[in-house]
Each structure stands twice: as C-alpha cells, then as structure tokens.
Write a protein that holds these residues in place. Structure first.
Motif, PDB file in Angstrom:
ATOM      1  N   UNK A 195      -7.468  19.191  10.118  1.00 36.91           N
ATOM      2  CA  UNK A 195      -6.555  18.549  11.058  1.00 36.91           C
ATOM      3  C   UNK A 195      -7.310  17.735  12.098  1.00 36.91           C
ATOM      4  N   UNK A 196      -8.410  18.277  12.608  1.00 35.14           N
ATOM      5  CA  UNK A 196      -9.206  17.577  13.601  1.00 35.14           C
ATOM      6  C   UNK A 196      -9.828  16.306  13.027  1.00 35.14           C
ATOM      7  N   UNK A 197     -10.359  16.398  11.816  1.00 36.34           N
ATOM      8  CA  UNK A 197     -10.991  15.232  11.200  1.00 36.34           C
ATOM      9  C   UNK A 197      -9.970  14.145  10.871  1.00 36.34           C
ATOM     10  N   UNK A 198      -8.813  14.543  10.336  1.00 40.57           N
ATOM     11  CA  UNK A 198      -7.790  13.557   9.962  1.00 40.57           C
ATOM     12  C   UNK A 198      -7.244  12.853  11.200  1.00 40.57           C
ATOM     13  N   UNK A 199      -6.860  13.620  12.221  1.00 41.37           N
ATOM     14  CA  UNK A 199      -6.326  13.008  13.441  1.00 41.37           C
ATOM     15  C   UNK A 199      -7.387  12.196  14.169  1.00 41.37           C
ATOM     16  N   UNK A 200      -8.627  12.697  14.197  1.00 38.75           N
ATOM     17  CA  UNK A 200      -9.694  11.965  14.859  1.00 38.75           C
ATOM     18  C   UNK A 200      -9.983  10.633  14.176  1.00 38.75           C
ATOM     19  N   UNK A 201     -10.060  10.645  12.851  1.00 37.80           N
ATOM     20  CA  UNK A 201     -10.314   9.405  12.123  1.00 37.80           C
ATOM     21  C   UNK A 201      -9.146   8.432  12.253  1.00 37.80           C
ATOM     22  N   UNK A 202      -7.921   8.955  12.254  1.00 36.93           N
ATOM     23  CA  UNK A 202      -6.753   8.087  12.429  1.00 36.93           C
ATOM     24  C   UNK A 202      -6.788   7.420  13.809  1.00 36.93           C
ATOM     25  N   UNK A 203      -7.099   8.205  14.840  1.00 43.31           N
ATOM     26  CA  UNK A 203      -7.194   7.636  16.190  1.00 43.31           C
ATOM     27  C   UNK A 203      -8.312   6.599  16.269  1.00 43.31           C
ATOM     28  N   UNK A 204      -9.437   6.902  15.633  1.00 43.48           N
ATOM     29  CA  UNK A 204     -10.565   5.976  15.676  1.00 43.48           C
ATOM     30  C   UNK A 204     -10.229   4.658  14.977  1.00 43.48           C
ATOM     31  N   UNK A 205      -9.547   4.738  13.834  1.00 44.34           N
ATOM     32  CA  UNK A 205      -9.123   3.525  13.121  1.00 44.34           C
ATOM     33  C   UNK A 205      -8.165   2.715  13.987  1.00 44.34           C
ATOM     34  N   UNK A 206      -7.280   3.400  14.702  1.00 40.65           N
ATOM     35  CA  UNK A 206      -6.347   2.708  15.599  1.00 40.65           C
ATOM     36  C   UNK A 206      -7.088   1.953  16.686  1.00 40.65           C
ATOM     37  N   UNK A 207      -8.081   2.594  17.304  1.00 41.99           N
ATOM     38  CA  UNK A 207      -8.853   1.928  18.355  1.00 41.99           C
ATOM     39  C   UNK A 207      -9.645   0.746  17.797  1.00 41.99           C
ATOM     40  N   UNK A 208     -10.184   0.892  16.589  1.00 41.13           N
ATOM     41  CA  UNK A 208     -10.950  -0.205  15.992  1.00 41.13           C
ATOM     42  C   UNK A 208     -10.037  -1.386  15.677  1.00 41.13           C
ATOM     43  N   UNK A 209      -8.841  -1.111  15.160  1.00 45.27           N
ATOM     44  CA  UNK A 209      -7.895  -2.182  14.848  1.00 45.27           C
ATOM     45  C   UNK A 209      -7.450  -2.934  16.107  1.00 45.27           C
ATOM     46  N   UNK A 210      -7.329  -2.205  17.211  1.00 45.18           N
ATOM     47  CA  UNK A 210      -6.873  -2.817  18.462  1.00 45.18           C
ATOM     48  C   UNK A 210      -8.025  -3.124  19.406  1.00 45.18           C
ATOM     49  N   UNK A 211      -9.208  -3.375  18.847  1.00 45.80           N
ATOM     50  CA  UNK A 211     -10.403  -3.519  19.695  1.00 45.80           C
ATOM     51  C   UNK A 211     -10.274  -4.680  20.677  1.00 45.80           C
ATOM     52  N   UNK A 212      -9.486  -5.690  20.334  1.00 44.57           N
ATOM     53  CA  UNK A 212      -9.339  -6.820  21.239  1.00 44.57           C
ATOM     54  C   UNK A 212      -8.393  -6.557  22.390  1.00 44.57           C
ATOM     55  N   UNK A 213      -7.628  -5.472  22.318  1.00 45.89           N
ATOM     56  CA  UNK A 213      -6.633  -5.168  23.346  1.00 45.89           C
ATOM     57  C   UNK A 213      -6.988  -3.913  24.148  1.00 45.89           C
ATOM     58  N   UNK A 214      -8.178  -3.377  23.933  1.00 48.72           N
ATOM     59  CA  UNK A 214      -8.537  -2.116  24.566  1.00 48.72           C
ATOM     60  C   UNK A 214      -8.765  -2.284  26.063  1.00 48.72           C
ATOM     61  N   UNK A 215      -8.189  -1.370  26.841  1.00 47.41           N
ATOM     62  CA  UNK A 215      -8.457  -1.299  28.274  1.00 47.41           C
ATOM     63  C   UNK A 215      -9.416  -0.142  28.519  1.00 47.41           C
ATOM     64  N   UNK A 216      -9.715   0.109  29.786  1.00 45.80           N
ATOM     65  CA  UNK A 216     -10.736   1.110  30.116  1.00 45.80           C
ATOM     66  C   UNK A 216     -10.374   2.491  29.580  1.00 45.80           C
ATOM     67  N   UNK A 217      -9.095   2.898  29.721  1.00 46.89           N
ATOM     68  CA  UNK A 217      -8.690   4.222  29.232  1.00 46.89           C
ATOM     69  C   UNK A 217      -8.841   4.310  27.722  1.00 46.89           C
ATOM     70  N   UNK A 218      -8.527   3.233  27.009  1.00 45.21           N
ATOM     71  CA  UNK A 218      -8.686   3.231  25.553  1.00 45.21           C
ATOM     72  C   UNK A 218     -10.146   3.415  25.165  1.00 45.21           C
ATOM     73  N   UNK A 219     -11.036   2.780  25.904  1.00 49.30           N
ATOM     74  CA  UNK A 219     -12.460   2.921  25.620  1.00 49.30           C
ATOM     75  C   UNK A 219     -12.930   4.360  25.815  1.00 49.30           C
TER      76      UNK A 219
END
Length: 323
Positions: A43-67
């Motif tokens: 569960x930790x690996x699946x959710x962590x990788x999903x969150x990481x993919x989300x941040x990578x996809x939205x890398x152009x819109x990331x604010x400080x909290x997202x980072x």
C-alpha cells in the motif's frame, strides 16, 4: 570511557530465562511483521509511486507545498524499502558493523528528512507571506528546489552525527545482529537522535504556537486564505508524525536509560523497541495515504484514474454482451 563499552549488552530474547515471555513477545512481533509486509508495504509503495507520478506530471505547476510533499513522498518510499530489513523479525539480520552502519545511516537520513520536511511544511503554512516569498518572480522555479536541497543536506549531516555514535568504527568487519537503531550503539546515540529529530521539531512547534497566539492578525490571514486542501494535508501529516514519533522516541530514550544503568531489559522491552521501529515504518505509509486523500492534485488524479477505469470496465462489459 566505561559507559562506551557495550560488550555486555545482549538481546533479552537471547539470554532471558523467562521462556514464556520470550515466546509471547516473538509471536506478537512476528504477526505484526506479517501484516505489515503483506498489507502496508504494498500500500505504501503503490500510493507513494502514484503521488510521485502526479507530482512529476504537474511539475510545471508545483508550488512550495507541492515540492515539500514530493520530497516527503520520495522519503516515504525509501523508508518503506529500508524497513524490509526487519521482515525476518523476530530474527535479526547477521551482518558486519560496516553494513549495519550503512543501513543505520540511510534509515536515519530518511527519519530526519521526513521530520525536517514536515517542520518546513508547518512553517510554510502557518507563517503568512512565506509561501509568496519563496515563489517571487523568476526565482520561483529554483528557490523551492534550493530549499529541498538544504533540507536533505541537514538530514544527511544529522544522520552522520548520529551514526558517528554507533561506536563501531574500530570493528567495522566484525559480525553483529543488526537493526536500524543498533542495540550496541552508545547511549548518546538515542539521546542525540531524539534531540536532532523529535525534540527539535517539538521546540519549533511550540515556538509557532507562541507566535500565532501573539499575532492575532496571522490567524485571521490564515483563515482567509483558500488553503482548505493544504490545511488538511499538513494537519493530518503533522498529527500522524507526532503520534508515531512520540511513541518511538519514548521507547528509544528508555533504551538509553537502561544502557546507562547497564540493564539488558526484558523481552517486553525488546518487543516495544521492535514495535517502535514498525510504527515508524508504518508512519510512511500513512503519510502517503494522507497525501493521496487530502492533497487536491493527487486526489483529482486518483478520481480521474478511477473514472477512466470505470469507463473501460463498462465498455468491456458492453462489448461482451454484444458479442
């Protein structure tokens, strides 16, 4: 120094005459480890990788909290992978002091990094204007990255300080029973780890509470901002880490006290230490879940993925019925 001579210390389960207590304690930790490896690790690996993919996809819109959340996500994934060293409990890994020190270094690096990232998120959220300062003008793309690098650097330095207190620098190739917080470490190891980790974060939280109580305008600005999603995820992660690290820090300091008293302890003490290590590992899983559920970009990505999956299932069912 005599207090640094740890040759006398042994695991209670290996020397205790209370056989029934040893069996009971080992049975509890064995069952907990089976549940952790079977449920929480995937569960930790699946959710962590999903969150990481989300941040990578939205890398152009990331604010400080997202980072900061992306940094915490990477740390959680690493912490989960490192926690697999305890999968064989109640047995301990037999390895050299050198490899055990490497494991302790990376485990402590993740421990401190998660603590410092959580503290940075709290400061970023509670202090008005701090986020806008981080993201001003053309420098907004690199300042959050510089902040992440500084936090990782502090975590590495803190881990180096703690690992230097293992007391095995002259016996690197000697075999030992290993865990993330080695039993044979000097008593200062537990004390310094508490001070640089949970203790430092606790002082920071008290300072923030005093500042908020002394500046009513800050509380007003905090409630006016459109930060419902940020408020939920920061509060959830803060409470989760506080609860998990309060328990683990208490157990760690109790072990330091026993070392200074030259007391091996009981099988129950060994069980609590193993459970504290397991709780810290489970903390990473819960942090990833909170990020997925409460952080708006990750939540929207999850709902979109579920919607697409539902549409595909419906199309597949329709095609089967037609054929």
């Amino acid at each position: 120094m005599d207090s640094h001579n740890m040759s006398w210390i042994r695991y209670p389960s290996h020397v205790s005459p209370a056989v029934e207590d040893v069996i009971a304690a080992q049975s509890v930790i064995s069952r907990c480890m089976h549940v952790y490896v079977a449920l929480l690790v995937p569960l930790s690996l699946v959710t962590g990788l999903f969150n990481l993919i989300t941040f990578i996809r939205n890398h152009g819109k990331l604010v400080a909290l997202d980072m900061l959340l992306s940094g915490l996500t990477v740390t959680s994934i690493l912490m989960t992978l490192l926690s697999l060293n305890a999968a064989s409990r109640p047995d301990y890994i037999l390895t050299t002091n050198l490899l055990c020190g490497v494991l302790s270094f990376f485990s402590n690096m993740c421990y401190f990094n998660a603590q410092y990232l959580q503290a940075a998120m709290l400061v970023l959220f509670l202090l008005p204007g701090f986020s806008s300062y981080l993201l001003t003008g053309a420098q907004g793309t690199w300042r959050p990255l510089a902040g992440l690098a500084a936090i990782w650097g502090c975590a590495v330095c803190s881990s180096l300080v703690v690992v230097s207190l293992l007391g095995t620098s002259r016996e690197l190739h000697q075999t030992t029973l290993c865990q993330a917080d080695p039993l044979t470490a000097w008593p200062e190891y537990e004390i310094v780890k508490f001070s640089l980790g949970f203790g430092l974060a606790l002082v920071l939280k008290l300072v923030l509470l005093l500042l908020l109580s002394a500046k009513p305008a800050w509380r007003t600005a905090l409630t006016r901002r459109d930060t419902a999603s940020a408020r939920r995820v920061v509060l959830a992660i803060t409470l989760n880490m506080f609860a998990c690290r309060l328990f683990s820090s208490t157990v760690l300091l109790q072990r330091a006290r026993r070392k200074m008293q030259r007391d091996i302890g009981s099988p129950r003490d060994e069980l609590l230490m193993n459970l504290a290590e397991l709780v810290l590992s489970g903390e990473s899983c819960v942090n990833s879940l909170f990020t997925l559920v409460f952080h708006k970009p990750c939540k929207l990505m999850l709902l979109d993925a579920l919607g697409r999956l539902t549409q595909r299932c419906r199309r597949g069912g329709t095609n089967n019925s037609v054929s």
